[in-house]
Motif scaffolding. Structure first.
Motif, PDB file in Angstrom:
ATOM      1  N   ARG A  48       0.834  -1.204   0.000  1.00  0.00           N
ATOM      2  CA  ARG A  48       0.000   0.000   0.000  1.00  0.00           C
ATOM      3  C   ARG A  48       0.868   1.254   0.000  1.00  0.00           C
ATOM      4  O   ARG A  48       1.920   1.287   0.633  1.00  0.00           O
ATOM      5  CB  ARG A  48      -0.908   0.015   1.226  1.00  0.00           C
ATOM      6  N   GLY A  49       0.407   2.279  -0.706  1.00  0.00           N
ATOM      7  CA  GLY A  49       1.108   3.554  -0.773  1.00  0.00           C
ATOM      8  C   GLY A  49       0.372   4.476  -1.717  1.00  0.00           C
ATOM      9  O   GLY A  49      -0.596   4.071  -2.368  1.00  0.00           O
ATOM     10  N   ASN A  50       0.813   5.742  -1.812  1.00  0.00           N
ATOM     11  CA  ASN A  50       0.087   6.738  -2.593  1.00  0.00           C
ATOM     12  C   ASN A  50       0.849   7.382  -3.737  1.00  0.00           C
ATOM     13  O   ASN A  50       0.288   7.612  -4.787  1.00  0.00           O
ATOM     14  CB  ASN A  50      -0.389   7.875  -1.674  1.00  0.00           C
ATOM     15  N   CYS A  54       6.282   7.770  -1.685  1.00  0.00           N
ATOM     16  CA  CYS A  54       6.079   6.399  -1.193  1.00  0.00           C
ATOM     17  C   CYS A  54       6.965   5.440  -1.985  1.00  0.00           C
ATOM     18  O   CYS A  54       7.618   4.568  -1.421  1.00  0.00           O
ATOM     19  CB  CYS A  54       4.625   5.966  -1.353  1.00  0.00           C
ATOM     20  N   LYS A  78      -0.100  -0.747  -7.051  1.00  0.00           N
ATOM     21  CA  LYS A  78       0.199  -1.026  -5.637  1.00  0.00           C
ATOM     22  C   LYS A  78       0.921  -2.371  -5.520  1.00  0.00           C
ATOM     23  O   LYS A  78       0.597  -3.216  -4.705  1.00  0.00           O
ATOM     24  CB  LYS A  78      -1.071  -1.030  -4.770  1.00  0.00           C
ATOM     25  N   TYR A 103       4.926   0.895   5.607  1.00  0.00           N
ATOM     26  CA  TYR A 103       3.976   0.502   4.561  1.00  0.00           C
ATOM     27  C   TYR A 103       3.486  -0.931   4.744  1.00  0.00           C
ATOM     28  O   TYR A 103       4.273  -1.832   5.016  1.00  0.00           O
ATOM     29  CB  TYR A 103       4.626   0.666   3.180  1.00  0.00           C
ATOM     30  N   CYS A 122       1.738  10.701   2.066  1.00  0.00           N
ATOM     31  CA  CYS A 122       2.051   9.271   2.058  1.00  0.00           C
ATOM     32  C   CYS A 122       1.161   8.464   3.012  1.00  0.00           C
ATOM     33  O   CYS A 122       1.268   7.247   3.068  1.00  0.00           O
ATOM     34  CB  CYS A 122       3.514   9.051   2.429  1.00  0.00           C
ATOM     35  N   TYR A 124      -1.560   6.554   3.604  1.00  0.00           N
ATOM     36  CA  TYR A 124      -2.519   5.809   2.789  1.00  0.00           C
ATOM     37  C   TYR A 124      -3.649   5.245   3.641  1.00  0.00           C
ATOM     38  O   TYR A 124      -3.560   5.155   4.859  1.00  0.00           O
ATOM     39  CB  TYR A 124      -1.799   4.663   2.068  1.00  0.00           C
ATOM     40  N   ASP A 125      -4.717   4.831   2.978  1.00  0.00           N
ATOM     41  CA  ASP A 125      -5.861   4.181   3.610  1.00  0.00           C
ATOM     42  C   ASP A 125      -5.470   2.728   3.899  1.00  0.00           C
ATOM     43  O   ASP A 125      -5.076   1.999   2.994  1.00  0.00           O
ATOM     44  CB  ASP A 125      -7.060   4.240   2.658  1.00  0.00           C
ATOM     45  N   MET A 128      -6.984   0.126   1.731  1.00  0.00           N
ATOM     46  CA  MET A 128      -6.723   0.260   0.308  1.00  0.00           C
ATOM     47  C   MET A 128      -6.428  -1.104  -0.322  1.00  0.00           C
ATOM     48  O   MET A 128      -5.673  -1.895   0.236  1.00  0.00           O
ATOM     49  CB  MET A 128      -5.512   1.180   0.112  1.00  0.00           C
TER      50      MET A 128
END
Length: 146
Positions: A48-50, A54, A78, A103, A122, A124-125, A128
């Motif tokens: 996960r990351g944006n 990231c 992702k 992460y 950075c 993130y949800d 996600m």
């Protein structure tokens, strides 16, 4: 006559010596190349990351593991592709290194402390999806009119 026989013996001895050295060098080079190919493993898994920041952090974490030859995280999918020497490390060690940088991976949750220290872009949800196929989901418009 003795000089002729001695000269021939010296020439033959020099010829045999130089052939042995050339053969030995070829064998050593071939052995080294084969062992490098056998030890490399390619692996892909979700992370996960944006954003581009990231990407830098995730790839740096993966590349910091001894034995990792390359790491490339795809922002859209992702997903990270890692190539590593399986005689020096394993997949779980790479997952843990990325998680330690903040992460989430498919197998290890990111460090909460490291996540809290990430720049705001950075963060993130945690729910996600790690979309490894790269297929974009169509938006659900059932709740409103178009």
């Amino acid at each position: 006559m003795k000089k002729v026989i001695l000269s021939v013996a010296v020439i033959v001895a020099m010829g045999l010596t130089s052939c042995k050295n050339e053969t030995k060098k070829v064998e050593e080079t071939t052995t080294t190349e084969v062992s490098k190919e056998i030890a490399m493993t390619d692996l892909s898994f979700g992370v996960r990351g944006n954003c581009g920041m990231c990407k830098n952090t995730i790839e740096k974490a993966a590349n910091s593991v001894d034995g990792v030859a390359s790491a490339n995280w795809d922002v859209d999918k992702k997903k990270i592709d890692v190539s590593f020497d399986d005689t020096k490390t394993d997949a779980m060690t790479i997952h843990k290194a990325i998680a330690a940088s903040g992460y989430d991976t498919e197998k290890v949750a990111g460090s909460k402390e490291a996540y809290n220290n990430l720049p705001s872009c950075c963060k993130y949800d945690h729910e996600m999806a790690m979309n490894q196929s790269g297929e974009m989901k169509s938006e659900d418009h059932s709740n409103h009119n178009h």
